[in-house]
Design a protein around this motif. Structure first.
Motif, mmCIF file in Angstrom:
data_model
loop_
_atom_site.group_PDB
_atom_site.id
_atom_site.type_symbol
_atom_site.label_atom_id
_atom_site.label_comp_id
_atom_site.label_asym_id
_atom_site.label_seq_id
_atom_site.Cartn_x
_atom_site.Cartn_y
_atom_site.Cartn_z
ATOM 1 N N LEU A 1 8.981 -5.808 0.363
ATOM 2 C CA LEU A 1 9.427 -4.692 1.193
ATOM 3 C C LEU A 1 10.941 -4.795 1.342
ATOM 4 O O LEU A 1 11.447 -5.675 2.026
ATOM 5 C CB LEU A 1 8.760 -4.739 2.569
ATOM 6 C CG LEU A 1 7.239 -4.851 2.571
ATOM 7 C CD1 LEU A 1 6.731 -4.866 3.993
ATOM 8 C CD2 LEU A 1 6.608 -3.729 1.791
ATOM 9 N N VAL A 2 11.684 -3.922 0.696
ATOM 10 C CA VAL A 2 13.137 -4.035 0.683
ATOM 11 C C VAL A 2 13.749 -3.215 1.811
ATOM 12 O O VAL A 2 13.406 -2.067 2.022
ATOM 13 C CB VAL A 2 13.707 -3.557 -0.675
ATOM 14 C CG1 VAL A 2 15.212 -3.677 -0.692
ATOM 15 C CG2 VAL A 2 13.104 -4.359 -1.808
ATOM 16 N N GLU B 1 3.756 -0.288 7.051
ATOM 17 C CA GLU B 1 2.649 0.669 7.197
ATOM 18 C C GLU B 1 2.132 1.101 5.833
ATOM 19 O O GLU B 1 0.917 1.194 5.616
ATOM 20 C CB GLU B 1 3.103 1.890 7.995
ATOM 21 C CG GLU B 1 3.228 1.640 9.482
ATOM 22 C CD GLU B 1 3.750 2.850 10.228
ATOM 23 O OE1 GLU B 1 3.430 2.994 11.412
ATOM 24 O OE2 GLU B 1 4.490 3.659 9.637
ATOM 25 N N ALA B 2 3.061 1.357 4.902
ATOM 26 C CA ALA B 2 2.651 1.761 3.555
ATOM 27 C C ALA B 2 1.875 0.641 2.868
ATOM 28 O O ALA B 2 0.847 0.878 2.215
ATOM 29 C CB ALA B 2 3.877 2.133 2.725
ATOM 30 N N LEU B 3 2.347 -0.606 3.035
ATOM 31 C CA LEU B 3 1.660 -1.744 2.431
ATOM 32 C C LEU B 3 0.256 -1.908 3.006
ATOM 33 O O LEU B 3 -0.722 -2.058 2.263
ATOM 34 C CB LEU B 3 2.472 -3.023 2.658
ATOM 35 C CG LEU B 3 1.826 -4.320 2.173
ATOM 36 C CD1 LEU B 3 1.666 -4.313 0.654
ATOM 37 C CD2 LEU B 3 2.646 -5.524 2.616
ATOM 38 N N CYS B 4 0.139 -1.862 4.330
ATOM 39 C CA CYS B 4 -1.174 -2.034 4.978
ATOM 40 C C CYS B 4 -2.117 -0.891 4.633
ATOM 41 O O CYS B 4 -3.322 -1.088 4.508
ATOM 42 C CB CYS B 4 -1.007 -2.158 6.493
ATOM 43 S SG CYS B 4 -0.327 -3.734 7.007
ATOM 44 N N THR B 5 -1.577 0.307 4.487
ATOM 45 C CA THR B 5 -2.400 1.451 4.081
ATOM 46 C C THR B 5 -2.962 1.230 2.684
ATOM 47 O O THR B 5 -4.143 1.480 2.413
ATOM 48 C CB THR B 5 -1.585 2.751 4.127
ATOM 49 O OG1 THR B 5 -1.136 2.987 5.465
ATOM 50 C CG2 THR B 5 -2.416 3.934 3.658
ATOM 51 N N THR B 6 -2.117 0.737 1.777
ATOM 52 C CA THR B 6 -2.569 0.434 0.418
ATOM 53 C C THR B 6 -3.670 -0.628 0.430
ATOM 54 O O THR B 6 -4.694 -0.498 -0.252
ATOM 55 C CB THR B 6 -1.392 -0.065 -0.439
ATOM 56 O OG1 THR B 6 -0.399 0.962 -0.523
ATOM 57 C CG2 THR B 6 -1.849 -0.443 -1.839
ATOM 58 N N VAL B 7 -3.467 -1.665 1.234
ATOM 59 C CA VAL B 7 -4.441 -2.752 1.307
ATOM 60 C C VAL B 7 -5.769 -2.259 1.870
ATOM 61 O O VAL B 7 -6.835 -2.524 1.313
ATOM 62 C CB VAL B 7 -3.894 -3.913 2.163
ATOM 63 C CG1 VAL B 7 -4.992 -4.938 2.454
ATOM 64 C CG2 VAL B 7 -2.717 -4.578 1.464
#
Length: 555
Positions: free
Chosen positions: A376-377, A392-398
């Motif tokens: 996450l940059v 949030e985007a990462l957790c949504t993907t997971v």
């Protein structure tokens, strides 16, 4: 010629002093060897098994051990080997008398002996009696056992079986996840869906049961065939051998080889699962200490390094709620570890939820230096807002990937990032609150489980539904409206909520609810009469708005 329990003493597997009871049953035939550690393991005994156990599950309940012995004897098991020194000490006269009466041999196994030291000589003798003491039988035996005795695992055993059968070989766990495949290029096609299709007969295939111990089937049509062998395990299959018959059909000798390979595979799968469980316990203990602030910074960094995890300068906790059995939870953790950035600490918290500690290493405070949040940059100047968006985007993907792959409900809560390890407990508490409140709000609105960041809780961050004042406020302001709705089949609460959403506009509220504006006015007057609050009064209006916000949180 049958191989019996008495023969194990003749070939030196055991000494006469190891026989504790059941002398009259020494003539019981041995067909295979298995290890059990469950009190109800007798359900999967088919006959002829030399059963071995540490007796851990019987150490405080002798009645369960008596029940096991009775069922093993009645189901035709050959004998029971117990590591008596490990957990239970000596067997009681009652247990020994039971075995004597049933003619069921009980043999003491030294706690220092590995199971494989007993399995190998018994397998060798079974091979010799089945195939004769020929160079070929010796080669088959050595190929299978050397793969394990020399420190190998499932992969080496699969390769050994492939070298004997000269047919493509796959081995899966109980969930059809591939553990190994030979030749190795077979792995290109060996996705889980592909394997699941192999484990069941297709429409144009006929199924034929070849053996019952271990359970072996052949699925075939005019063009191709394959053999599926169930590897016995605790509570059901531990996995499956899949043999693709590309060159020839397996014969009875091959089936015997598969049977012996199953015995070894059962032990290996059990050992590998025990090793995974032990590693997971160490990781989970570390995660719990980290989340609770029970470990100082240097020790945390050192232990994280032992697990190949990374703890940077800025950290935040992501918490996931899934309701599944432990066996599935292991697979979810494995899947999530591939989705999360490399080096992310991942484990189970004290409440059984999955916790991930996401790292963001920033530059000096106040600088605009770029940083990497394990994928996450963001820059340190914009860290909170950018981290929020990208986490949030990462957790949504997971959550979406886990939900689709495992067909389960999963939700997530994310805490704010903090700049030192000792602040992890604060982010953890925030993630816990975001997860709990976010899930309740989503459930009340009949939405799918959500990903909720603590910052997005807004006014909900101030609510504590365990607080007595909070409950009394709810009972005074909202409960009367709920009771009125139930008694009169009315819609006061949704009307009031829509009215506030429409910025207190009667006409717009009526339009959204498909009712006349005067009906809206009548309903709101009823609200004022029931609650004693005046909607036109800003203070009273705020009380009603807060009360509506609390509805998803109160059972």
């Amino acid at each position: 010629m049958q191989f019996t329990v008495a023969d194990t003493f003749m070939i030196g597997v055991f000494k006469q002093r190891d026989l504790l009871a059941g002398h009259s049953g020494l003539g019981r035939p041995i067909q295979s060897v298995t290890v059990v550690d469950a009190p109800d393991a007798w359900q999967w005994i088919r006959g002829g098994e030399f059963v071995m156990t540490t007796a851990f599950c019987f150490k405080e309940n002798e009645a369960l051990l008596e029940r096991l012995i009775s069922h093993l004897a009645s189901r035709g098991a050959a004998a029971l080997g117990i590591k008596t020194e490990r957990f239970i000490g000596s067997l009681s006269p009652k247990v020994l008398s039971l075995a004597d009466g049933l003619g069921f041999p009980i043999i003491s196994v030294s706690s220092e002996r590995a199971w494989i030291d007993i399995i190998c000589p018994i397998m060798k003798e079974l091979f010799a009696r089945e195939f004769g003491r020929s160079p070929d039988s010796e080669r088959v035996y050595r190929t299978l056992t050397d793969a394990v005795v020399n420190g190998g695992g499932i992969k080496e055993l699969s390769e050994a079986l492939y070298s004997i059968l000269l047919q493509p070989v796959l081995i899966t766990d109980a969930s059809s996840l591939i553990q190994s495949a030979f030749p190795e290029d077979l792995l290109k096609d060996a996705e889980q869906e592909f394997v699941q299709r192999l484990l069941m007969p297709r429409e144009n295939e006929k199924a034929c049961v070849i053996n019952e111990t271990p359970w072996t089937e052949r699925f075939e049509n005019e063009k191709e065939s394959r053999v599926i062998v169930s590897i016995p395990g605790k509570g059901g299959p531990a996995g499956y051998w899949i043999i693709l018959e590309t060159r020839r059909k397996l014969d009875s000798a091959d089936m015997s080889i598969l049977s012996h390979a199953c015995n070894v595979a059962t032990l290996l799968l059990r050992q590998e699962k025990s090793a995974r469980d032990m590693a997971r316990r160490f990781k989970d203990d570390f995660i719990v200490h980290l989340l609770n602030g029970e470990i100082e910074t240097r020790a945390a960094l050192r232990r994280a390094k032992d697990f190949s995890w990374h703890l940077g300068d800025t950290l935040a906790v992501c918490l996931f709620q899934v309701d599944v059995l432990d066996e599935v939870l292991d697979k979810i953790l494995c899947h999530m570890s591939r989705l999360l950035p490399a080096g992310t600490p991942l484990g189970i918290d004290a409440a059984g939820r999955i916790a991930a500690v996401v790292t963001c290493n920033g530059g000096p405070s106040g600088s605009s230096q770029s940083c990497q949040t394990n994928g996450l940059v963001c820059t340190t100047d914009e860290l909170p807002s950018t981290f929020k968006t990208r986490s949030e985007a990462l957790c949504t993907t997971v959550t979406r990937s886990v939900a689709e792959k495992f067909k389960i409900r999963i939700s997530a809560g994310i805490g704010r990032p903090y700049r030192d390890i000792l602040s992890i407990p604060r982010s953890y508490r925030e993630a816990e609150r975001a997860l709990t409140l976010g899930s309740r709000i989503a459930a009340k609105r009949t939405l799918l489980p959500s990903v909720t960041h603590y910052v997005d809780l807004g006014i909900y961050r101030f609510f504590n539904t365990d607080n007595m004042e909070c409950k009394e406020f709810f009972n005074e302001v909202v409960s009367p409206l709920i009771r009125y709705n139930q008694d009169h089949k009315s819609d006061l609460i949704s009307t009031l909520a829509t009215f506030f959403d429409c910025e207190c506009n009667f006409r717009e509220t009526g339009r959204r609810l498909f009712i006349h504006p005067n009906t809206v006015r009548y309903r709101l007057k009823t609200v004022e009469r029931i609650t004693g609050l005046t909607i036109s009064n800003p203070e009273d209006r705020l009380l009603l708005q807060v009360g509506l916000k609390m509805i998803p949180l109160i059972d």
